[in-house]
Design a protein around this motif. Structure first.
Motif, PDB file in Angstrom:
ATOM      1  N   ALA A 102      -7.417  -6.556 -54.856  1.00 38.84           N
ATOM      2  CA  ALA A 102      -8.528  -7.343 -54.313  1.00 38.84           C
ATOM      3  C   ALA A 102      -9.224  -6.593 -53.171  1.00 38.84           C
ATOM      4  CB  ALA A 102      -8.021  -8.695 -53.831  1.00 38.84           C
ATOM      5  N   PHE A 103      -8.451  -6.034 -52.262  1.00 35.52           N
ATOM      6  CA  PHE A 103      -9.048  -5.269 -51.162  1.00 35.52           C
ATOM      7  C   PHE A 103      -9.815  -4.052 -51.693  1.00 35.52           C
ATOM      8  CE2 PHE A 103      -6.153  -7.426 -48.092  1.00 35.52           C
ATOM      9  CZ  PHE A 103      -7.096  -7.736 -47.121  1.00 35.52           C
ATOM     10  N   GLN A 104      -9.257  -3.389 -52.697  1.00 38.43           N
ATOM     11  CA  GLN A 104      -9.933  -2.211 -53.250  1.00 38.43           C
ATOM     12  C   GLN A 104     -11.269  -2.584 -53.897  1.00 38.43           C
ATOM     13  OE1 GLN A 104      -6.645  -0.755 -55.599  1.00 38.43           O
ATOM     14  NE2 GLN A 104      -6.089   0.760 -54.040  1.00 38.43           N
ATOM     15  N   VAL A 105     -11.341  -3.756 -54.497  1.00 37.81           N
ATOM     16  CA  VAL A 105     -12.608  -4.229 -55.065  1.00 37.81           C
ATOM     17  C   VAL A 105     -13.629  -4.427 -53.947  1.00 37.81           C
ATOM     18  CG1 VAL A 105     -13.722  -6.216 -56.183  1.00 37.81           C
ATOM     19  CG2 VAL A 105     -11.623  -5.255 -57.153  1.00 37.81           C
ATOM     20  N   LEU A 106     -13.181  -4.977 -52.826  1.00 30.53           N
ATOM     21  CA  LEU A 106     -14.077  -5.219 -51.700  1.00 30.53           C
ATOM     22  C   LEU A 106     -14.470  -3.926 -50.992  1.00 30.53           C
ATOM     23  CD1 LEU A 106     -12.297  -8.363 -50.216  1.00 30.53           C
ATOM     24  CD2 LEU A 106     -14.362  -8.313 -51.641  1.00 30.53           C
ATOM     25  N   ASP A 107     -13.607  -2.933 -51.077  1.00 33.06           N
ATOM     26  CA  ASP A 107     -13.854  -1.626 -50.451  1.00 33.06           C
ATOM     27  C   ASP A 107     -14.514  -0.717 -51.481  1.00 33.06           C
ATOM     28  OD1 ASP A 107     -13.761   0.745 -48.990  1.00 33.06           O
ATOM     29  OD2 ASP A 107     -11.598   1.019 -49.269  1.00 33.06           O
ATOM     30  N   ASN A 108     -15.790  -0.996 -51.780  1.00 37.49           N
ATOM     31  CA  ASN A 108     -16.459  -0.273 -52.858  1.00 37.49           C
ATOM     32  C   ASN A 108     -16.688   1.211 -52.562  1.00 37.49           C
ATOM     33  OD1 ASN A 108     -18.378  -0.903 -50.966  1.00 37.49           O
ATOM     34  ND2 ASN A 108     -19.657  -2.123 -52.344  1.00 37.49           N
ATOM     35  N   GLU A 109     -16.494   1.633 -51.327  1.00 38.10           N
ATOM     36  CA  GLU A 109     -16.619   3.061 -50.994  1.00 38.10           C
ATOM     37  C   GLU A 109     -15.263   3.771 -50.973  1.00 38.10           C
ATOM     38  OE1 GLU A 109     -19.015   3.701 -47.492  1.00 38.10           O
ATOM     39  OE2 GLU A 109     -20.415   2.133 -48.095  1.00 38.10           O
ATOM     40  N   GLY A 110     -14.169   3.022 -51.158  1.00 32.81           N
ATOM     41  CA  GLY A 110     -12.837   3.621 -51.213  1.00 32.81           C
ATOM     42  C   GLY A 110     -12.356   4.210 -49.904  1.00 32.81           C
ATOM     43  N   LYS A 111     -12.740   3.604 -48.781  1.00 30.16           N
ATOM     44  CA  LYS A 111     -12.368   4.125 -47.466  1.00 30.16           C
ATOM     45  C   LYS A 111     -10.930   3.778 -47.055  1.00 30.16           C
ATOM     46  CE  LYS A 111     -17.035   3.867 -45.550  1.00 30.16           C
ATOM     47  NZ  LYS A 111     -17.873   3.220 -44.532  1.00 30.16           N
ATOM     48  N   PRO A 151      -7.243  -1.888 -41.908  1.00 32.56           N
ATOM     49  CA  PRO A 151      -6.641  -0.910 -42.831  1.00 32.56           C
ATOM     50  C   PRO A 151      -5.745  -1.699 -43.793  1.00 32.56           C
ATOM     51  CG  PRO A 151      -5.570  -0.825 -40.686  1.00 32.56           C
ATOM     52  CD  PRO A 151      -6.667  -1.838 -40.586  1.00 32.56           C
ATOM     53  N   TYR A 152      -6.262  -2.039 -44.944  1.00 33.44           N
ATOM     54  CA  TYR A 152      -5.659  -3.088 -45.764  1.00 33.44           C
ATOM     55  C   TYR A 152      -4.280  -2.767 -46.320  1.00 33.44           C
ATOM     56  CZ  TYR A 152      -8.527  -0.652 -49.311  1.00 33.44           C
ATOM     57  OH  TYR A 152      -9.146   0.269 -50.097  1.00 33.44           O
ATOM     58  N   GLU A 153      -3.957  -1.519 -46.577  1.00 32.24           N
ATOM     59  CA  GLU A 153      -2.586  -1.240 -47.051  1.00 32.24           C
ATOM     60  C   GLU A 153      -1.575  -1.559 -45.946  1.00 32.24           C
ATOM     61  OE1 GLU A 153      -1.561   2.109 -49.508  1.00 32.24           O
ATOM     62  OE2 GLU A 153      -3.690   2.405 -50.009  1.00 32.24           O
ATOM     63  N   TYR A 154      -1.901  -1.208 -44.718  1.00 39.85           N
ATOM     64  CA  TYR A 154      -1.035  -1.531 -43.583  1.00 39.85           C
ATOM     65  C   TYR A 154      -0.936  -3.046 -43.413  1.00 39.85           C
ATOM     66  CZ  TYR A 154       0.751  -1.907 -38.838  1.00 39.85           C
ATOM     67  OH  TYR A 154       1.504  -2.251 -37.736  1.00 39.85           O
ATOM     68  N   TYR A 155      -2.086  -3.727 -43.512  1.00 36.56           N
ATOM     69  CA  TYR A 155      -2.114  -5.175 -43.360  1.00 36.56           C
ATOM     70  C   TYR A 155      -1.250  -5.846 -44.431  1.00 36.56           C
ATOM     71  CZ  TYR A 155      -3.935  -9.956 -43.278  1.00 36.56           C
ATOM     72  OH  TYR A 155      -4.050 -11.326 -43.235  1.00 36.56           O
ATOM     73  N   ILE A 156      -1.368  -5.414 -45.671  1.00 29.88           N
ATOM     74  CA  ILE A 156      -0.547  -5.988 -46.755  1.00 29.88           C
ATOM     75  C   ILE A 156       0.931  -5.790 -46.444  1.00 29.88           C
ATOM     76  CG2 ILE A 156       0.080  -5.738 -49.191  1.00 29.88           C
ATOM     77  CD1 ILE A 156      -2.928  -5.023 -49.669  1.00 29.88           C
ATOM     78  N   ASN A 157       1.294  -4.623 -45.959  1.00 28.82           N
ATOM     79  CA  ASN A 157       2.690  -4.375 -45.602  1.00 28.82           C
ATOM     80  C   ASN A 157       3.148  -5.313 -44.484  1.00 28.82           C
ATOM     81  OD1 ASN A 157       3.287  -2.353 -47.476  1.00 28.82           O
ATOM     82  ND2 ASN A 157       2.361  -0.792 -46.182  1.00 28.82           N
ATOM     83  N   GLN A 158       2.288  -5.576 -43.520  1.00 31.13           N
ATOM     84  CA  GLN A 158       2.614  -6.521 -42.448  1.00 31.13           C
ATOM     85  C   GLN A 158       2.839  -7.921 -43.011  1.00 31.13           C
ATOM     86  OE1 GLN A 158       3.422  -4.104 -40.261  1.00 31.13           O
ATOM     87  NE2 GLN A 158       2.943  -5.674 -38.777  1.00 31.13           N
TER      88      GLN A 158
END
Length: 162
Positions: A102-111, A151-158
């Motif tokens: 879901a986050f990757q869809v929202l991050d259309n620039e892949g940052k 930083p959504y990968e970090y957030y998901i881990n949290q």
């Protein structure tokens, strides 16, 4: 002594799941009479690890609200219904993989992150909008204080640590 209308209903607790549900319910039973205000049900259900939408909360309320006392929910009605919901794994939270997608869809620039402004807009205007309090609570954990981004990968881990 209680009169006939106020006679206390005994609610048996048969297992650990029912004890967990009753304990969460009792946190909001301010009068100590095994009832809570209907406005507390969503908080209780979510505290038990379920993630229903507001429409699903309304469906739950239709089943558990006390017909003799509108606006309140008695533990005797709440316990069996919520126990069944949990046992059937209804309203389960998204998996880490689903959240990442879901986050990757929202991050259309892949940052690898979303800006505070973008996440705030998305969470308050699209889908089932967050209240300002809900947004503030999320941002407190999600925002990197140095970059003011999520930083959504970090957030998901949290989230998964909780």
């Amino acid at each position: 002594m209680l009169d006939d209308e106020e006679e206390e209903i005994h609610v048996p607790i048969n297992n650990d799941l029912e004890r967990r549900i009753a304990d969460a319910f009792e946190v909001f039973d301010h009068a100590g009479n095994k009832t809570v205000d209907v406005r507390e049900v969503a908080t209780i259900v979510r505290a038990l690890g379920c993630c229903p939408t507001e429409a699903e909360i309304q469906e739950i309320l239709m089943v558990v609200e006390n017909p003799e006392s509108p606006g309140s929910v008695h533990l005797a009605n709440f316990l069996p219904h919520i126990s069944q919901i949990i046992t059937e794994h209804k309203y389960q939270p998204a998996s880490p993989a689903q959240l990442l997608e879901a986050f990757q869809v929202l991050d259309n620039e892949g940052k690898g992150f979303l800006t505070k402004e973008r996440i705030s807009t998305l969470m308050t205007q699209d889908g089932e909008p967050f209240t300002q309090d809900e947004l503030d609570e999320m941002l407190e954990i999600a925002i990197d204080p140095h970059t003011q981004t999520v930083p959504y990968e970090y957030y998901i881990n949290q989230l998964m640590l909780d």
